[in-house]
Scaffold this active site. Structure first.
Site, PDB file in Angstrom:
ATOM      1  N   GLU A 163       0.536  -1.561   0.137  1.00 16.50           N
ATOM      2  CA  GLU A 163       0.077   0.330  -0.084  1.00 16.50           C
ATOM      3  C   GLU A 163       0.897   1.284  -0.321  1.00 16.50           C
ATOM      4  O   GLU A 163       1.062   2.051   1.510  1.00 16.50           O
ATOM      5  CB  GLU A 163      -0.867   0.092   0.976  1.00 16.50           C
ATOM      6  CG  GLU A 163      -2.059  -1.754   0.954  1.00 16.50           C
ATOM      7  CD  GLU A 163      -2.817  -0.908   1.629  1.00 16.50           C
ATOM      8  OE1 GLU A 163      -2.884   0.012   2.892  1.00 16.50           O
ATOM      9  OE2 GLU A 163      -3.501  -2.162   1.927  1.00 16.50           O
ATOM     10  N   GLU A 356      -4.882  -9.224   1.010  1.00 18.65           N
ATOM     11  CA  GLU A 356      -5.614  -8.305   2.302  1.00 18.65           C
ATOM     12  C   GLU A 356      -7.292  -8.831   2.348  1.00 18.65           C
ATOM     13  O   GLU A 356      -7.533  -7.854   0.847  1.00 18.65           O
ATOM     14  CB  GLU A 356      -5.131  -7.271   3.080  1.00 18.65           C
ATOM     15  CG  GLU A 356      -3.476  -7.789   3.300  1.00 18.65           C
ATOM     16  CD  GLU A 356      -3.517  -6.588   4.094  1.00 18.65           C
ATOM     17  OE1 GLU A 356      -4.704  -5.679   4.594  1.00 18.65           O
ATOM     18  OE2 GLU A 356      -2.409  -6.033   4.071  1.00 18.65           O
TER      19      GLU A 356
END
Ligand code: BGC
Length: 452
Positions: A163, A356
């Site tokens: 991220e 995720e």
């Protein structure tokens, strides 16, 4: 047809969120080690100095993974544990910890899938200018070579960054994650460029140093948009909106995905950012745009619902009143797993890896000694049904699904309050209790998703 036979069912964690042992065996401080000790920032003054004590309890945690039947486990190396001074000799004790972890995983038939960077750069590099100092990208490549040489006899799957959007947006633009700074936007863009460069250089380093062919990707946060209806017009407007830049922020998809997968910054972003846009050597784009083996996505919530307005232009649609939210107030919208998978695949034509997905729940130990979390089971069922749709109906190659998280853990500025785990952690005693969802997930894995 359902999930492929080779589907990688697993779970994810990250070093700072679970390892603890913050200063043990030669580890140096990361930005999070320093930032979490500043008063008034983290929920109830929590720090992850001890975390889930995974550094010392990793065997028990691997046993839990085995009990759940995981086929893959994504964790991150702590850069400051491996390279405490960022350059020079690596920390042998730190490397030995990851040796032990990787060996324990393999002994139990679990594929180790490390991430090189999950939010926690060595603090010494921050003091040298961090992401504003281009040399950090060389340090990152050096670190990538070290771990590749050490672990690639046993590791096949690698993730470079986790991220990068959130790292730079919260860490250096709006404030929120370590080191919580608020830089001028042109500096934010310069930092994003350095992160991209570090990614590219680390891919080159991995490819040059691994002892067996490596499968490499970068994990983007899925800022997913969903169409209001499934008409071609709404679907097309939604995909356009999802990859558009409409504000001065790096918390977008295309600012990162276009350089990584297509070797260029998106035109709409460059135009909108105007004078803040940085100058860079065009050769950098060649370094940034390395061939990758998959698009890795973290998918939780929904960004926007879109319909086609006049001339097909995307228009935002309000969310239904009373839509479900998780214990942290995040929208629950299972369709994001279908649309995120589909839009990324349609645009970049790489296999998708869901790295995720999960939810915070009001988890506590009931009188029977168990942790009942039916909401998490329902949530994950819905999300996985949507992933199955992408595989079955659209024939999209999906490598795996990794639940966030294996364990309850340190949720950044929210400390230990939110619970994301399949396994409950009683922090004062460090006792682990598999939640009902862990037992349920085991049955999903056993049946390869046939029961969804
Ligand atoms: C991050 C994790 C985090 C999770 C839940 C992801 O953005 O990669 O570190 O704990 O979301 O917030």
């Amino acid at each position: 047809m359902g999930f492929p036979e080779t589907f990688m069912w697993g779970a994810s964690t990250a070093a700072y969120q679970i390892e603890g042992a913050a200063y043990d065996d030669g580890k140096a401080a990361s930005t999070w080690d320093v930032y979490s000790h500043q008063p008034g920032i983290i929920y109830e003054g929590n720090t992850a100095d001890v975390g889930c004590d995974h550094y010392y309890r990793y065997r028990e945690d691997v046993d839990l993974m085995k009990q759940i039947g995981l086929k893959a486990y994504r964790f991150s190396f702590s850069w400051a544990r491996v390279m405490p001074s960022a350059t020079g000799a690596p920390n042998e004790k730190g490397l030995e910890f990851y040796d032990r972890l990787i060996d324990a995983l393999l002994e139990n038939g679990i594929e180790p899938c490390p991430t090189l960077f999950h939010g926690d750069p060595p603090y010494c590099l921050h003091l040298q200018g961090g992401w504003l100092n281009r040399s950090i990208s060389d340090h990152f490549a050096e670190y990538a070579s070290v771990v590749a040489r050490r672990f690639s006899d046993r590791v096949k799957y690698w993730f470079t960054f986790n991220e990068p959007q959130y790292l730079i947006h919260f860490g250096y633009h709006v404030g929120g994650g370590a080191p919580s700074l608020q830089h001028h936007f042109s500096e934010v863009l310069a930092m994003s460029h350095t992160v991209l460069l570090a990614h590219g250089k680390s891919v080159q380093a991995l490819r040059a140093s691994t002892k067996q062919p490596a499968r490499i990707g970068l994990v983007l946060v899925g800022n997913i948009f969903v169409p209001a209806t499934e008409t071609p017009a709404d679907i097309s407007a939604t995909s356009t909106a999802m990859f558009a830049t409409t504000a001065k922020t790096v918390d977008t998809t295309s600012w990162w995905s276009e350089p990584i997968y297509n070797g260029r910054y998106p035109d709409d972003g460059v135009a909108l950012f105007g004078n803040d846009m940085i100058e860079y050597d065009p050769a950098d784009m060649k370094t940034i745009c390395q061939p990758l083996d998959f698009c890795a996505l973290n998918v939780y919530s929904i960004k926007n619902i879109i319909r086609a307005g006049e001339n097909g232009e995307p228009e935002m649609v309000a969310r239904p009143l009373g839509h479900p939210v998780n214990a942290s107030g995040w929208d629950i919208c299972p369709e994001v797993l279908y649309w995120g998978t589909r839009f990324f695949y349609e645009r970049y034509r790489l296999p998708i890896f869901i790295t995720e997905n999960g939810m915070t729940n009001v988890d506590f130990i009931h009188d029977d000694g168990k942790v009942h979390d039916p909401q998490r089971i329902q949530f994950t069922t819905w999300y996985l049904q949507n992933l199955k749709r992408a595989i079955e109906k659209d024939s999209i190659p999906v490598i795996g699904y990794l639940h966030w998280s294996l364990l309850d853990n340190f949720e950044w500025t929210s400390g230990f309050r939110p619970r994301f785990g399949l396994v409950y952690v009683d922090y004062p005693t460090q006792r682990r209790i598999p939640k009902d969802s862990a037992l349920w997930y085991r049955s999903v894995i056993e049946l390869n998703g046939e029961n969804l």
